[in-house]
Structures are given as structure tokens and as C-alpha cells.
Design a protein around this motif. Structure first.
Motif, short mmCIF file in Angstrom:
data_model
loop_
_atom_site.label_atom_id
_atom_site.label_comp_id
_atom_site.label_asym_id
_atom_site.label_seq_id
_atom_site.Cartn_x
_atom_site.Cartn_y
_atom_site.Cartn_z
N GLN A 100 0.83 -1.21 0.00
CA GLN A 100 0.00 0.00 0.00
C GLN A 100 0.87 1.26 0.00
OE1 GLN A 100 -2.85 0.02 3.21
NE2 GLN A 100 -3.88 -1.84 2.47
N ARG A 126 -6.97 9.34 3.81
CA ARG A 126 -6.65 8.18 2.96
C ARG A 126 -7.09 6.85 3.58
NH1 ARG A 126 -6.36 12.05 1.34
NH2 ARG A 126 -5.45 13.00 -0.44
N LYS A 127 -7.83 6.92 4.69
CA LYS A 127 -8.22 5.72 5.44
C LYS A 127 -8.94 4.69 4.56
CE LYS A 127 -8.83 3.37 9.29
NZ LYS A 127 -7.79 2.52 9.75
N ASN A 128 -9.85 5.13 3.70
CA ASN A 128 -10.60 4.19 2.86
C ASN A 128 -9.74 3.52 1.80
OD1 ASN A 128 -12.94 4.69 4.28
ND2 ASN A 128 -13.61 6.30 2.90
N GLU A 129 -8.79 4.26 1.24
CA GLU A 129 -7.93 3.72 0.19
C GLU A 129 -6.81 2.83 0.73
OE1 GLU A 129 -6.83 6.89 -2.90
OE2 GLU A 129 -7.52 8.01 -1.12
N TYR A 130 -6.20 3.25 1.82
CA TYR A 130 -5.00 2.60 2.35
C TYR A 130 -5.18 2.29 3.85
CZ TYR A 130 -3.19 4.79 -1.90
OH TYR A 130 -2.98 5.20 -3.20
N GLY A 131 -6.18 1.53 4.17
CA GLY A 131 -6.58 1.28 5.56
C GLY A 131 -5.47 0.88 6.50
#
Length: 160
Positions: A100, A126-131
Motif C-alpha cells: 500500500q 486516505r483511510k478508505n484507500e489505504y486502511g
């Protein structure tokens, strides 16, 4: 992150030195309480100073144990600059999370945002893309800038 931890550890050392000189100035609430309510020659005040110094020394030791504050350790610098290939290469992350980071590091639009926005906000966005990567970044970005909890504890000790 290591910069913030190192700064906090240095603050702890300075606070201990001030306490050894019977100086509460680093702890506003405690200092105000003592000035208004405690006889400065009281023997209990010596115990308060000793307890505070002991507590701060233990906090300092635990921080040094928990965070290896090695200025030469670049393994967490990816949080500050995830676009530097050398930094990305030495990041100590699980494979999927490292993947990621590599994907994020190739995002040129995001690279521009890193220079102009608050670091915490950029990562949280960016939490949703790169949790899992964001979770690791936020663990590293723990703030150490305040003495509030130490001071609150000290103030309650003196009030006893």
C-alpha cells in the motif's frame, strides 16, 4: 515520529531537573495550587517533589524502552515522506501494508497535498484507500506535545 518522542523525552529530563531545584514552573496547575495552598517549607512538599521526579523518570524509561529513539533509524520516516524511494524501501511494514505504501508513493497528486496540508489530516483522509497503512501511520503520529495528563495527576496528588 522519533523527533516528537525525542523532544518529549528531553522535556521530561528538563522537568526532572526543574523539580530537583524545587521548581514547579513546567506544571502550571500544580504550581498555582502550591503557591495558593501549600506552605513551601512543608515536609509533605518534599515527598511530592520526590514522587513527581520518580514518576517522570519512570515515564522517561518506559518511553525509551517502547520507542527505540535511534536518530539513525529511518524505518518510520515514510510517515513524513512516503514519496522518497529510499525511505519507502527501508520501511518496516508487513508485506501488504508495504505494498500500500508503494502504491501511495506513486500518487503524484497526493504528493502535492503532502506539502500543503496537515500531516494528520492527509493520512486520515486516505483511510478508505489505504486502511492498514493509515493505521500504521497514525500509530506513529501519536502526539507527545503536552504535559496535561502528568500535570493533572500531580495536581490531584497535591490536593490530598
Amino acid at each position: 515520529m522519533s523527533d516528537k518522542v525525542n523532544a518529549f523525552i528531553k522535556k521530561l529530563g528538563i522537568w526532572i531537573i526543574r523539580l530537583e531545584k524545587r521548581n514547579f514552573d513546567a506544571f502550571d496547575l500544580t504550581s498555582n495550587y502550591i503557591e495558593k495552598n501549600v506552605n513551601l517549607k512543608s515536609p509533605i512538599l518534599d515527598r511530592v517533589f520526590d514522587t513527581m521526579k520518580t514518576y517522570l523518570r519512570k515515564v522517561k524509561i518506559k518511553l525509551l524502552e517502547y520507542f527505540s529513539c535511534n536518530d539513525n533509524d529511518f524505518s518510520n520516516r515514510w510517515v513524513l515522506n512516503p514519496f522518497d524511494e529510499n525511505i519507502v524501501a527501508v520501511a518496516k511494514l508487513p508485506v501488504e501494508t508495504h505494498n500500500q505504501l508503494i502504491e501511495l508513493s506513486a500518487d503524484k497528486k497526493l504528493q502535492l497535498q503532502f506539502g500543503f496540508q496537515d500531516l494528520n489530516k492527509v493520512w486520515i483522509a486516505r483511510k478508505n484507500e489505504y486502511g492498514s497503512l493509515v493505521s500504521e501511520a497514525l500509530k506513529i503520529l501519536i502526539p507527545f506535545a503536552t504535559s496535561y495528563l502528568c500535570e493533572k495527576g500531580f495536581s490531584s496528588m497535591v490536593a490530598i
